[in-house]
Design an enzyme around this catalytic site. Structure first.
Site, PDB file in Angstrom:
ATOM      1  N   ASP A  12      46.004  30.944 -61.809  1.00  0.00           N
ATOM      2  CA  ASP A  12      46.345  29.822 -61.040  1.00  0.00           C
ATOM      3  C   ASP A  12      46.086  28.514 -61.608  1.00  0.00           C
ATOM      4  O   ASP A  12      46.818  27.642 -62.150  1.00  0.00           O
ATOM      5  CB  ASP A  12      45.623  29.757 -59.542  1.00  0.00           C
ATOM      6  CG  ASP A  12      46.314  30.451 -58.665  1.00  0.00           C
ATOM      7  OD1 ASP A  12      47.553  30.950 -58.948  1.00  0.00           O
ATOM      8  OD2 ASP A  12      45.688  30.880 -57.476  1.00  0.00           O
ATOM      9  N   ARG A  92      31.125  23.785 -52.977  1.00  0.00           N
ATOM     10  CA  ARG A  92      32.280  22.745 -53.202  1.00  0.00           C
ATOM     11  C   ARG A  92      31.890  21.414 -53.415  1.00  0.00           C
ATOM     12  O   ARG A  92      32.415  20.614 -53.983  1.00  0.00           O
ATOM     13  CB  ARG A  92      33.290  22.992 -52.175  1.00  0.00           C
ATOM     14  CG  ARG A  92      34.031  24.174 -52.233  1.00  0.00           C
ATOM     15  CD  ARG A  92      33.931  25.009 -53.296  1.00  0.00           C
ATOM     16  NE  ARG A  92      34.982  26.254 -53.285  1.00  0.00           N
ATOM     17  CZ  ARG A  92      35.012  27.182 -54.357  1.00  0.00           C
ATOM     18  NH1 ARG A  92      34.264  26.847 -55.317  1.00  0.00           N
ATOM     19  NH2 ARG A  92      35.776  28.134 -53.984  1.00  0.00           N
ATOM     20  N   ASP A 121      38.496  25.525 -48.502  1.00  0.00           N
ATOM     21  CA  ASP A 121      37.984  24.804 -49.818  1.00  0.00           C
ATOM     22  C   ASP A 121      38.827  23.391 -50.106  1.00  0.00           C
ATOM     23  O   ASP A 121      38.184  22.555 -50.624  1.00  0.00           O
ATOM     24  CB  ASP A 121      38.156  25.854 -50.970  1.00  0.00           C
ATOM     25  CG  ASP A 121      37.026  26.763 -50.885  1.00  0.00           C
ATOM     26  OD1 ASP A 121      36.087  26.478 -50.220  1.00  0.00           O
ATOM     27  OD2 ASP A 121      37.242  28.119 -51.483  1.00  0.00           O
ATOM     28  N   SER A 173      40.134  38.632 -53.394  1.00  0.00           N
ATOM     29  CA  SER A 173      39.971  37.432 -54.062  1.00  0.00           C
ATOM     30  C   SER A 173      38.602  37.130 -54.007  1.00  0.00           C
ATOM     31  O   SER A 173      37.967  37.304 -52.782  1.00  0.00           O
ATOM     32  CB  SER A 173      40.791  36.110 -53.262  1.00  0.00           C
ATOM     33  OG  SER A 173      40.333  35.176 -53.424  1.00  0.00           O
TER      34      SER A 173
END
Ligand code: ARG
Length: 399
Positions: A12, A92, A121, A173
Protein backbone atom coordinates in the site's frame (compact mmCIF):
# COMPACT_ATOMS: atom_id res chain seq x y z
CA UNK A 1 3.47 20.43 -3.00
CA UNK A 2 5.42 18.43 -0.42
CA UNK A 3 3.96 15.42 1.40
CA UNK A 4 5.35 13.43 4.34
CA UNK A 5 4.11 9.85 4.02
CA UNK A 6 3.91 7.34 6.87
CA UNK A 7 5.85 4.61 5.15
CA UNK A 8 6.02 0.93 6.06
CA UNK A 9 7.53 -0.53 2.89
CA UNK A 10 4.47 -2.69 2.27
CA UNK A 11 2.46 -2.77 -0.94
CA UNK A 12 0.00 0.00 0.00
CA UNK A 13 2.51 2.61 1.04
CA UNK A 14 4.92 1.66 -1.76
CA UNK A 15 2.40 2.40 -4.46
CA UNK A 16 1.16 5.39 -2.48
CA UNK A 17 4.47 7.16 -3.23
CA UNK A 18 3.92 6.94 -6.98
CA UNK A 19 0.20 7.60 -6.73
CA UNK A 20 0.64 10.73 -4.60
CA UNK A 21 3.34 12.03 -6.94
CA UNK A 22 0.99 11.66 -9.91
CA UNK A 23 -2.18 12.86 -8.31
CA UNK A 24 -0.82 15.81 -6.32
CA UNK A 25 2.26 16.58 -8.42
CA UNK A 26 4.06 16.36 -5.11
CA UNK A 27 7.46 15.63 -3.71
CA UNK A 28 7.24 12.70 -1.29
CA UNK A 29 9.21 12.35 1.91
CA UNK A 30 8.94 8.86 3.38
CA UNK A 31 8.83 8.60 7.16
CA UNK A 32 9.30 5.45 9.22
CA UNK A 33 9.77 5.15 12.94
CA UNK A 34 10.75 2.23 15.08
CA UNK A 35 8.09 1.70 17.73
CA UNK A 36 9.21 -1.83 18.44
CA UNK A 37 8.63 -3.59 15.15
CA UNK A 38 11.76 -4.95 13.52
CA UNK A 39 12.26 -3.10 10.27
CA UNK A 40 15.66 -2.66 8.73
CA UNK A 41 16.06 1.10 8.07
CA UNK A 42 18.76 0.61 5.46
CA UNK A 43 16.57 -1.66 3.35
CA UNK A 44 13.57 0.59 3.86
CA UNK A 45 15.46 3.68 2.79
CA UNK A 46 16.69 1.98 -0.39
CA UNK A 47 13.20 0.86 -1.21
CA UNK A 48 11.59 4.22 -0.49
CA UNK A 49 14.06 6.12 -2.66
CA UNK A 50 13.88 3.55 -5.43
CA UNK A 51 10.09 3.78 -5.42
CA UNK A 52 10.18 7.53 -5.83
CA UNK A 53 10.58 9.23 -2.47
CA UNK A 54 12.93 12.21 -2.44
CA UNK A 55 14.01 11.71 1.15
CA UNK A 56 13.68 9.11 3.87
CA UNK A 57 13.46 9.77 7.60
CA UNK A 58 13.88 7.09 10.23
CA UNK A 59 13.51 7.61 13.95
CA UNK A 60 13.84 5.26 16.87
CA UNK A 61 10.88 6.19 19.07
CA UNK A 62 10.93 3.14 21.35
CA UNK A 63 12.14 4.90 24.49
CA UNK A 64 9.67 7.74 24.07
CA UNK A 65 6.93 5.22 23.36
CA UNK A 66 7.68 3.29 26.54
CA UNK A 67 8.05 6.32 28.79
CA UNK A 68 5.57 8.85 27.47
CA UNK A 69 2.82 6.65 26.10
CA UNK A 70 2.91 3.12 27.52
CA UNK A 71 3.64 4.06 31.15
CA UNK A 72 0.93 6.74 31.39
CA UNK A 73 -1.56 4.29 29.89
CA UNK A 74 -0.49 1.63 32.39
CA UNK A 75 -0.94 4.01 35.31
CA UNK A 76 -4.36 4.91 33.92
CA UNK A 77 -5.31 1.22 33.62
CA UNK A 78 -6.25 1.86 29.99
CA UNK A 79 -7.65 -1.35 28.52
CA UNK A 80 -10.33 -0.92 25.84
CA UNK A 81 -13.53 -2.89 26.41
CA UNK A 82 -11.83 -4.74 29.26
CA UNK A 83 -9.45 -6.61 26.95
CA UNK A 84 -7.37 -4.60 24.49
CA UNK A 85 -4.32 -2.86 26.02
CA UNK A 86 -4.28 -0.42 23.07
CA UNK A 87 -0.88 -1.15 21.51
CA UNK A 88 -1.78 0.06 18.02
CA UNK A 89 -3.91 2.92 19.31
CA UNK A 90 -1.10 4.29 21.50
CA UNK A 91 1.48 4.24 18.72
CA UNK A 92 -0.50 6.43 16.32
CA UNK A 93 -0.31 9.77 18.13
CA UNK A 94 3.39 9.13 18.72
CA UNK A 95 4.06 8.45 15.04
CA UNK A 96 1.99 11.48 14.09
CA UNK A 97 4.02 13.62 16.49
CA UNK A 98 7.20 12.47 14.73
CA UNK A 99 5.75 13.11 11.28
CA UNK A 100 4.52 16.58 12.19
CA UNK A 101 8.02 17.53 13.35
CA UNK A 102 9.47 16.38 10.03
CA UNK A 103 6.72 18.17 8.11
CA UNK A 104 7.46 21.45 9.89
CA UNK A 105 11.20 21.06 9.35
CA UNK A 106 10.72 20.24 5.68
CA UNK A 107 8.05 22.92 5.21
CA UNK A 108 5.71 20.24 3.90
CA UNK A 109 2.08 20.94 3.09
CA UNK A 110 0.58 17.62 4.01
CA UNK A 111 0.90 14.31 5.78
CA UNK A 112 -0.30 11.09 4.19
CA UNK A 113 -1.05 7.70 5.73
CA UNK A 114 -1.97 4.27 4.48
CA UNK A 115 -5.08 3.75 6.61
CA UNK A 116 -8.36 2.59 5.15
CA UNK A 117 -11.62 4.47 5.49
CA UNK A 118 -13.20 2.08 7.95
CA UNK A 119 -10.57 1.72 10.63
CA UNK A 120 -9.66 3.57 13.79
CA UNK A 121 -6.14 4.44 12.73
CA UNK A 122 -7.19 7.14 10.25
CA UNK A 123 -8.99 8.87 13.13
CA UNK A 124 -5.91 8.71 15.35
CA UNK A 125 -3.60 10.15 12.69
CA UNK A 126 -5.98 12.88 11.68
CA UNK A 127 -7.11 14.06 15.12
CA UNK A 128 -3.50 14.15 16.29
CA UNK A 129 -2.48 16.22 13.26
CA UNK A 130 -5.36 18.63 13.74
CA UNK A 131 -4.35 19.13 17.34
CA UNK A 132 -0.61 19.50 16.73
CA UNK A 133 -0.54 21.36 13.42
CA UNK A 134 -3.94 22.25 11.97
CA UNK A 135 -2.32 24.02 9.03
CA UNK A 136 -1.00 20.69 7.76
CA UNK A 137 -3.42 18.84 5.54
CA UNK A 138 -3.89 15.07 5.80
CA UNK A 139 -4.24 12.92 2.70
CA UNK A 140 -5.50 9.34 2.87
CA UNK A 141 -4.73 7.68 -0.50
CA UNK A 142 -6.58 4.49 0.43
CA UNK A 143 -9.80 6.46 0.81
CA UNK A 144 -9.27 8.17 -2.53
CA UNK A 145 -7.72 5.81 -4.99
CA UNK A 146 -9.42 3.61 -7.53
CA UNK A 147 -7.83 0.23 -6.64
CA UNK A 148 -10.35 -2.22 -5.34
CA UNK A 149 -8.14 -5.23 -4.74
CA UNK A 150 -4.61 -6.28 -4.07
CA UNK A 151 -4.42 -7.51 -7.68
CA UNK A 152 -5.24 -4.05 -9.01
CA UNK A 153 -2.58 -2.59 -6.75
CA UNK A 154 -0.08 -5.16 -8.07
CA UNK A 155 -0.92 -4.21 -11.68
CA UNK A 156 -0.30 -0.58 -10.87
CA UNK A 157 2.98 -1.47 -9.18
CA UNK A 158 4.13 -3.48 -12.22
CA UNK A 159 3.25 -0.62 -14.54
CA UNK A 160 5.52 1.73 -12.61
CA UNK A 161 8.26 -0.79 -11.88
CA UNK A 162 7.56 -0.73 -8.17
CA UNK A 163 9.00 -3.89 -6.63
CA UNK A 164 6.10 -6.00 -5.41
CA UNK A 165 6.34 -8.58 -2.64
CA UNK A 166 7.37 -11.91 -4.11
CA UNK A 167 5.63 -13.94 -1.47
CA UNK A 168 1.94 -14.67 -1.65
CA UNK A 169 -0.35 -12.26 0.15
CA UNK A 170 0.08 -12.73 3.88
CA UNK A 171 -2.94 -14.38 5.45
CA UNK A 172 -3.34 -11.62 8.07
CA UNK A 173 -3.03 -7.91 8.50
CA UNK A 174 -0.58 -7.32 11.31
CA UNK A 175 0.46 -4.25 13.24
CA UNK A 176 3.44 -4.73 15.51
CA UNK A 177 4.90 -2.64 18.28
CA UNK A 178 6.51 -2.76 21.71
CA UNK A 179 3.25 -2.96 23.64
CA UNK A 180 1.69 -5.65 21.50
CA UNK A 181 0.69 -7.07 18.18
CA UNK A 182 -2.68 -6.66 16.45
CA UNK A 183 -3.75 -9.31 13.98
CA UNK A 184 -6.83 -9.25 11.80
CA UNK A 185 -8.28 -10.44 8.45
CA UNK A 186 -8.23 -13.81 6.73
CA UNK A 187 -9.78 -16.70 8.58
CA UNK A 188 -10.18 -14.49 11.68
CA UNK A 189 -12.95 -12.53 9.96
CA UNK A 190 -15.40 -15.24 10.99
CA UNK A 191 -15.65 -14.78 14.76
CA UNK A 192 -16.62 -18.44 15.12
CA UNK A 193 -13.22 -19.64 13.89
CA UNK A 194 -10.64 -20.41 16.52
CA UNK A 195 -7.46 -18.50 15.68
CA UNK A 196 -5.01 -20.90 14.09
CA UNK A 197 -1.58 -21.18 15.67
CA UNK A 198 0.01 -19.20 12.82
CA UNK A 199 -2.06 -16.13 13.73
CA UNK A 200 0.17 -15.73 16.77
CA UNK A 201 3.56 -14.20 16.16
CA UNK A 202 5.36 -14.01 19.51
CA UNK A 203 3.61 -16.15 22.10
CA UNK A 204 4.00 -19.86 22.35
CA UNK A 205 0.89 -21.92 22.68
CA UNK A 206 -0.02 -22.46 26.36
CA UNK A 207 -0.09 -26.21 25.58
CA UNK A 208 3.55 -26.10 24.57
CA UNK A 209 4.71 -23.64 27.22
CA UNK A 210 7.06 -24.88 29.96
CA UNK A 211 5.42 -27.24 32.45
CA UNK A 212 7.12 -25.52 35.37
CA UNK A 213 5.80 -22.15 36.48
CA UNK A 214 8.06 -19.13 36.73
CA UNK A 215 7.76 -16.50 39.46
CA UNK A 216 8.74 -12.90 38.96
CA UNK A 217 8.64 -9.85 41.24
CA UNK A 218 7.84 -6.44 39.84
CA UNK A 219 8.56 -3.33 41.93
CA UNK A 220 6.48 -0.22 41.39
CA UNK A 221 7.25 3.35 42.31
CA UNK A 222 4.24 5.70 42.12
CA UNK A 223 2.53 3.44 39.61
CA UNK A 224 5.58 2.90 37.41
CA UNK A 225 7.28 -0.48 37.31
CA UNK A 226 10.93 0.21 38.07
CA UNK A 227 12.54 -3.13 38.89
CA UNK A 228 12.28 -6.77 37.91
CA UNK A 229 13.35 -9.35 40.49
CA UNK A 230 15.05 -6.62 42.47
CA UNK A 231 17.06 -5.26 39.55
CA UNK A 232 16.40 -1.73 38.37
CA UNK A 233 15.16 -1.66 34.81
CA UNK A 234 14.15 1.02 32.31
CA UNK A 235 10.60 1.08 31.02
CA UNK A 236 11.74 0.04 27.56
CA UNK A 237 13.87 -2.87 28.81
CA UNK A 238 11.13 -4.06 31.13
CA UNK A 239 8.50 -4.14 28.39
CA UNK A 240 10.89 -6.05 26.13
CA UNK A 241 11.85 -8.50 28.88
CA UNK A 242 8.26 -9.21 29.87
CA UNK A 243 7.24 -9.63 26.25
CA UNK A 244 9.82 -12.36 25.95
CA UNK A 245 9.11 -14.01 29.31
CA UNK A 246 5.34 -13.82 29.04
CA UNK A 247 5.46 -14.97 25.43
CA UNK A 248 7.49 -18.01 26.43
CA UNK A 249 4.79 -18.95 28.97
CA UNK A 250 1.96 -18.44 26.48
CA UNK A 251 0.68 -15.31 28.20
CA UNK A 252 -0.95 -12.35 26.49
CA UNK A 253 -3.14 -13.90 23.82
CA UNK A 254 -6.36 -11.97 23.45
CA UNK A 255 -9.18 -12.92 21.11
CA UNK A 256 -11.94 -10.33 20.96
CA UNK A 257 -14.78 -8.77 19.04
CA UNK A 258 -14.53 -5.03 19.50
CA UNK A 259 -16.50 -1.92 18.60
CA UNK A 260 -14.67 0.33 16.20
CA UNK A 261 -15.25 4.05 16.26
CA UNK A 262 -16.81 3.92 12.78
CA UNK A 263 -19.60 1.76 14.15
CA UNK A 264 -18.67 -1.71 12.97
CA UNK A 265 -17.64 -4.67 15.06
CA UNK A 266 -14.36 -6.34 14.23
CA UNK A 267 -12.73 -9.52 15.35
CA UNK A 268 -9.15 -9.02 16.37
CA UNK A 269 -6.39 -11.07 17.90
CA UNK A 270 -3.83 -9.41 20.12
CA UNK A 271 -0.61 -10.61 21.64
CA UNK A 272 0.46 -8.43 24.49
CA UNK A 273 2.37 -10.41 27.12
CA UNK A 274 4.02 -7.41 28.79
CA UNK A 275 0.79 -5.44 28.87
CA UNK A 276 -1.20 -8.31 30.37
CA UNK A 277 1.39 -8.94 33.08
CA UNK A 278 1.92 -5.28 33.96
CA UNK A 279 -1.76 -4.35 34.03
CA UNK A 280 -2.52 -7.35 36.26
CA UNK A 281 0.30 -6.50 38.66
CA UNK A 282 -0.47 -2.78 38.73
CA UNK A 283 -4.17 -3.38 39.31
CA UNK A 284 -3.48 -5.70 42.25
CA UNK A 285 -1.18 -3.17 43.84
CA UNK A 286 -3.86 -0.50 43.51
CA UNK A 287 -6.30 -2.84 45.28
CA UNK A 288 -3.91 -2.99 48.20
CA UNK A 289 -3.36 0.75 48.56
CA UNK A 290 -6.59 2.31 47.30
CA UNK A 291 -9.68 2.84 49.39
CA UNK A 292 -12.87 1.29 48.03
CA UNK A 293 -13.99 4.70 46.77
CA UNK A 294 -10.70 5.30 45.00
CA UNK A 295 -10.64 1.85 43.44
CA UNK A 296 -14.15 2.12 42.09
CA UNK A 297 -13.78 5.70 40.88
CA UNK A 298 -10.46 4.96 39.18
CA UNK A 299 -12.19 2.17 37.22
CA UNK A 300 -14.48 4.79 35.69
CA UNK A 301 -11.47 6.93 34.80
CA UNK A 302 -9.72 3.89 33.27
CA UNK A 303 -12.67 3.10 31.08
CA UNK A 304 -13.03 6.68 29.84
CA UNK A 305 -9.28 6.96 29.33
CA UNK A 306 -9.18 3.79 27.25
CA UNK A 307 -11.99 5.14 25.08
CA UNK A 308 -10.17 8.42 24.52
CA UNK A 309 -7.03 6.59 23.43
CA UNK A 310 -8.99 4.24 21.21
CA UNK A 311 -10.91 7.11 19.62
CA UNK A 312 -7.75 9.01 18.75
CA UNK A 313 -8.06 11.70 21.42
CA UNK A 314 -4.63 11.21 22.98
CA UNK A 315 -3.98 14.89 22.40
CA UNK A 316 -6.91 16.52 24.15
CA UNK A 317 -7.63 18.65 27.17
CA UNK A 318 -9.78 15.98 28.77
CA UNK A 319 -6.98 13.41 28.44
CA UNK A 320 -4.51 15.83 30.01
CA UNK A 321 -6.90 16.40 32.90
CA UNK A 322 -7.37 12.69 33.40
CA UNK A 323 -3.58 12.31 33.43
CA UNK A 324 -3.43 14.79 36.31
CA UNK A 325 -5.96 12.76 38.25
CA UNK A 326 -4.15 9.54 37.46
CA UNK A 327 -0.77 10.93 38.52
CA UNK A 328 -2.16 12.12 41.85
CA UNK A 329 -3.85 8.75 42.34
CA UNK A 330 -0.53 6.97 41.99
CA UNK A 331 1.24 8.60 44.94
CA UNK A 332 0.78 5.49 47.08
CA UNK A 333 1.05 2.91 44.29
CA UNK A 334 4.50 1.85 45.43
CA UNK A 335 5.41 -1.68 46.38
CA UNK A 336 6.06 -5.13 45.05
CA UNK A 337 3.96 -7.66 43.24
CA UNK A 338 4.79 -11.32 42.79
CA UNK A 339 3.48 -12.86 39.61
CA UNK A 340 3.30 -16.50 38.60
CA UNK A 341 3.62 -17.22 34.88
CA UNK A 342 2.33 -20.58 33.86
CA UNK A 343 0.88 -22.04 30.67
CA UNK A 344 -1.06 -19.02 29.46
CA UNK A 345 -1.93 -17.80 32.94
CA UNK A 346 -0.49 -14.85 34.70
CA UNK A 347 -1.61 -14.78 38.32
CA UNK A 348 -0.71 -12.35 41.00
CA UNK A 349 0.25 -14.44 44.01
CA UNK A 350 1.69 -11.81 46.34
CA UNK A 351 1.66 -8.07 46.93
CA UNK A 352 3.10 -5.68 49.50
CA UNK A 353 3.44 -1.96 49.97
CA UNK A 354 4.62 0.48 52.63
CA UNK A 355 1.31 2.27 51.95
CA UNK A 356 -0.92 -0.79 52.15
CA UNK A 357 -4.36 -0.26 53.66
CA UNK A 358 -4.58 -3.94 54.47
CA UNK A 359 -4.47 -4.67 58.18
CA UNK A 360 -3.92 -8.25 59.22
CA UNK A 361 -5.15 -7.62 62.76
CA UNK A 362 -8.43 -6.32 61.36
CA UNK A 363 -8.82 -9.11 58.81
CA UNK A 364 -7.66 -12.10 60.80
CA UNK A 365 -9.92 -14.84 62.17
CA UNK A 366 -7.38 -15.80 64.83
CA UNK A 367 -7.11 -14.62 68.44
CA UNK A 368 -5.12 -11.62 67.22
CA UNK A 369 -8.36 -10.15 65.90
CA UNK A 370 -8.71 -6.45 66.76
CA UNK A 371 -11.97 -5.89 64.91
CA UNK A 372 -14.76 -4.67 67.17
CA UNK A 373 -17.55 -7.14 66.35
CA UNK A 374 -19.91 -5.46 68.80
CA UNK A 375 -19.74 -2.21 66.80
CA UNK A 376 -21.55 -3.99 63.98
CA UNK A 377 -24.76 -4.07 66.00
CA UNK A 378 -25.34 -0.35 65.65
CA UNK A 379 -23.88 -0.30 62.17
CA UNK A 380 -26.39 -2.89 60.96
CA UNK A 381 -29.27 -1.18 62.67
CA UNK A 382 -28.64 1.92 60.58
CA UNK A 383 -27.30 0.39 57.38
CA UNK A 384 -30.23 -2.06 57.42
CA UNK A 385 -32.87 0.62 57.84
CA UNK A 386 -33.65 1.07 54.11
CA UNK A 387 -34.02 -2.72 53.73
CA UNK A 388 -36.47 -2.78 56.60
CA UNK A 389 -38.55 0.05 55.10
CA UNK A 390 -38.54 -1.38 51.59
CA UNK A 391 -39.46 -4.87 52.79
CA UNK A 392 -42.40 -3.48 54.73
CA UNK A 393 -43.64 -1.61 51.66
CA UNK A 394 -43.32 -4.74 49.48
CA UNK A 395 -45.57 -6.65 51.86
CA UNK A 396 -48.14 -3.83 51.81
CA UNK A 397 -48.30 -4.06 47.99
CA UNK A 398 -49.11 -7.78 48.04
CA UNK A 399 -52.13 -7.34 50.30
N1 ARG B 1 -8.35 -2.82 16.13
C1 ARG B 1 -7.14 -2.30 16.66
C2 ARG B 1 -7.21 -0.82 16.89
O1 ARG B 1 -8.04 -0.19 16.32
C3 ARG B 1 -5.91 -2.68 15.88
C4 ARG B 1 -5.88 -2.29 14.45
C5 ARG B 1 -4.53 -2.64 13.93
N2 ARG B 1 -4.38 -2.86 12.57
C6 ARG B 1 -4.11 -4.05 11.98
N3 ARG B 1 -3.71 -4.03 10.78
N4 ARG B 1 -4.25 -5.19 12.57
O2 ARG B 1 -6.44 -0.28 17.63
Amino acid sequence: MKIVLAYSGGLDTSIAIQWLKDKYKAEIIAYTSNVGQTDDPVKLEKKAIKTGASRFYFEDLRKKFAEDYIMPSLKAGAVYQDKYPLATALSRPLITEGMVKVAIKEKADALAHGCTGKGNDQVRFELSTRYLAPEIRVIAPLREWEFKSREEEMDYAKKYNIPVPVTRAKPYSIDWNLWGISVECGILEDPWNEPPEDAYQITSSPDKAPAAPQYITISFNKGIPVALDGKKVSSLDLVEKLTFLGGKHGIGRIDMVEDRLVGIKSREIYEAPAAVILHAAHNELEKLVFSRDMYEFKKIISQRYSQLVYFGQWFSHIKNCLDSFVDKSQEFVTGEVRVKLHRGNCSVVGRKSPYSLYSETLATYTDKDMFDHKASDGFLEIFGLPSKLEGARERKKKI
